[in-house]
Design an enzyme around this catalytic site. Sequence first.
Site, PDB file in Angstrom:
ATOM      1  N   CYS A   1       1.115  -1.413   0.045  1.00 38.98           N
ATOM      2  CA  CYS A   1       0.240  -0.306  -0.322  1.00 38.98           C
ATOM      3  C   CYS A   1       1.417   1.322  -0.156  1.00 38.98           C
ATOM      4  O   CYS A   1       2.094   1.643   0.969  1.00 38.98           O
ATOM      5  CB  CYS A   1      -0.671  -0.278   0.940  1.00 38.98           C
ATOM      6  SG  CYS A   1      -1.690   1.113   1.510  1.00 38.98           S
TER       7      CYS A   1
ATOM      8  N   ARG B   1     -13.456   0.624  -4.976  1.00 34.05           N
ATOM      9  CA  ARG B   1     -12.909   0.625  -4.185  1.00 34.05           C
ATOM     10  C   ARG B   1     -12.347   2.103  -3.797  1.00 34.05           C
ATOM     11  O   ARG B   1     -12.663   2.338  -2.717  1.00 34.05           O
ATOM     12  CB  ARG B   1     -11.967  -0.419  -3.887  1.00 34.05           C
ATOM     13  CG  ARG B   1     -10.387  -0.239  -2.682  1.00 34.05           C
ATOM     14  CD  ARG B   1      -9.586  -1.483  -2.765  1.00 34.05           C
ATOM     15  NE  ARG B   1      -8.910  -1.706  -1.261  1.00 34.05           N
ATOM     16  CZ  ARG B   1      -8.738  -2.258  -0.659  1.00 34.05           C
ATOM     17  NH1 ARG B   1      -9.572  -3.550  -1.248  1.00 34.05           N
ATOM     18  NH2 ARG B   1      -7.796  -2.230   0.295  1.00 34.05           N
TER      19      ARG B   1
END
Length: 483
Positions: free
Chosen positions: A308, A409
């Site tokens: 991430c 998302r």
Amino acid sequence: MARFASKLEGIETLYTFNDLVLLPGKSYVEPREIDLSTYAARGLRINLPFISSPMDTVTGSELAISLAREGGLGILHRNCSVDEQVEMARRVKRAESRIIRDVVVVTPDTTVGEAYRIMEEKNIHGLPVVEDGDRLVGIVTWRDIRYSDRGLRVSSVMTPRERLVTASEEVSLEEAKQLMHEHRVEKLPIVDGEGRLRGLITFRDISLKGRYPMASRDEDGRLLVGAAVSPFDLERAKRLDRYVDLIVTDVAHFHNENVIRAAAKMSREISARFVVGNLGTREAVLEVLSRIERVDGLRMGMGSGSICTTSVVTRVAAPTLYATIQAADALDELGLHGEIPVLADGGVRNTGDIALALAAGASAVIMGNVFAGTRESPGRLIAIQGKYYKEYYGMGSARARAKRAGLDRYSKPSKDIDEGVEGWVPYRGSVSDVVGELRAGLQAAMGYVGASRITEMWEKARFAYIPPQGSLEIKPHDIFIPG
């Protein structure tokens, strides 16, 4: 004081897994005696606090089956069509069961070729034959059709109803096993008083139940499984609701007005347990719990995942350990800690991190990197300079965002920037091997703390801060380790 300089007053320190250790405490328990059972959602008990992340290089049906058999839980990724995700869920539920309720059937007029295709596609070796929707008239097995003409009708090769061994829904597993052994059959159709098919018991399922005593199962003996959805995809959630045990919202920043409204509507229209996230602060947790009628679990952590880049690209983060503590304290304020589980999601690399997360109030941890390297994960396996690796990428990476199903998302794609990277992780072997190491390591950590179960970790574990240089001392050092 100046308006902006005042923002530095009382500034918070965000501790991560790298900053803290657990202090040893007096123990009255041996590691092998420690109970690791916990809850993945309100009322949903699992035997190990290990949950796989809903990423398309981590959790498909194969990994979900293997992890549930070991006592954990898999959350199926949603970077696919609704039909594909539903089929993954059905595959997990069909993998083992006391009585299979979602029985795949054919009719007498079905061709042998079509029956063969269904068996291959569903990975099953027997199909009940029904008329009028559910009236049992026979059964056709792999052996019946393997060498038969593909153009024949199933009715010409099946075992007819009068020669079948059947049982009622009241049959016990031991009675079913005895019946199948006595008549040398591997499938036992379950019928009601009118001869209508109500389910199927297989000898394989009975034998697997003894092979995996730690498995996480529902009341029908089927493996537990969860599925990820966008909070805006109510149709997907409704389709999955029939097959999964919990539905997990899959959004990078749940503390968003549009997301909360959509999730509140979704919670009223599904029956599966409902886990929301990702969240990062106490304020977010309190608002979500006040506005969504039913929340069965909290998915905590923002920006800690190994793939991430949110905290780099945006400089916004709520590291998993910090977020977990925020959620646990918020639930404590409401008297709900222990009733609504906290799931620590992101940046968990080893059993030490798991122990820290549990000590911070988590009931379980969600892991992507750890499970991405297993044999059962969907990622590709490659060899690099004599070593094996598996493909792994973030759900906000360019690769994942290229799949249309995954775009919402990240704010339905209101963001035009990637928040994840692509790469490879070392091959770790089977899920069973990895879970065995995690279980043993976590039990050892809890033994040092003196906690015999996870709820005792919440009470007994004590944190200590260790400076960056000091952390070097508690790792292997002053030694050459080949490889």
